[in-house]
Design a protein around this motif. Sequence first.
Motif, PDB file in Angstrom:
ATOM      1  N   THR A   1      36.204  43.033  52.068  1.00  0.00           N
ATOM      2  CA  THR A   1      36.561  42.066  51.031  1.00  0.00           C
ATOM      3  C   THR A   1      37.762  41.226  51.471  1.00  0.00           C
ATOM      4  OG1 THR A   1      35.813  43.633  49.365  1.00  0.00           O
ATOM      5  CG2 THR A   1      37.212  41.856  48.594  1.00  0.00           C
TER       6      THR A   1
ATOM      7  N   GLU B   1      41.773  37.411  48.590  1.00  0.00           N
ATOM      8  CA  GLU B   1      41.657  36.714  47.298  1.00  0.00           C
ATOM      9  C   GLU B   1      40.533  37.287  46.426  1.00  0.00           C
ATOM     10  OE1 GLU B   1      39.533  34.229  50.459  1.00  0.00           O
ATOM     11  OE2 GLU B   1      41.493  35.175  50.297  1.00  0.00           O
ATOM     12  N   ASP B   2      39.564  37.954  47.058  1.00  0.00           N
ATOM     13  CA  ASP B   2      38.467  38.558  46.294  1.00  0.00           C
ATOM     14  C   ASP B   2      38.812  39.950  45.764  1.00  0.00           C
ATOM     15  OD1 ASP B   2      36.925  36.280  46.654  1.00  0.00           O
ATOM     16  OD2 ASP B   2      35.958  37.056  48.468  1.00  0.00           O
TER      17      ASP B   2
ATOM     18  N   THR C   1      37.562  47.726  45.669  1.00  0.00           N
ATOM     19  CA  THR C   1      36.437  46.841  45.336  1.00  0.00           C
ATOM     20  C   THR C   1      35.057  47.425  45.577  1.00  0.00           C
ATOM     21  OG1 THR C   1      36.226  45.840  47.542  1.00  0.00           O
ATOM     22  CG2 THR C   1      37.865  44.864  46.039  1.00  0.00           C
TER      23      THR C   1
END
Length: 174
Positions: free
Chosen positions: A115, A118-119, A110
Amino acid sequence: MRYIGLDPSTKTGFVVMDERGEVLDMKEIKPKSKQDPERFGELAELVAMEIEQGDKVIIEGFSYGSKGAAVSTQYGIGWLIRSKLVELSNLDVIDRYVEVTPNGLKKFATGKGNTKKEDMILPINDRWGFRNPSDNIRDAYVLAQIGRYLDGREKPTAFQRDVLDKLHENEVAS
């Protein structure tokens, strides 16, 4: 060459990927036993049975900041799986295994090491077109990708290069 991503847990995420990034197998490995420590040993055996000669194994490291009763379970499972990987290395089935911190895994997927699970869903889908409802399998998928990138099979972004550089530094220090 096969790349094995392992996310050790009571339902261990397991992904096998080839050199081109094609997923050959993915699943959560679950022991039948409900009693500890038998469950830990069974899980480690089930993982070892999936590994083949020449595989490169990338495993998620321990979350040292975690708290609660589940932490001892995670350590028990994690250490028994690592012990099996060392045994496979001593038998020349695998060369060695690579350990990636939880923050390194998240950053690689990411761009941010903090993070939430779920993100990570959308960035993994956007970057590699991979979707799976299990966060264990998603993490294992990213770990297998890290193995491919370590071997130079893909060109990393700047934030992925940071993660790979740290892994190379740890490799030299070992």
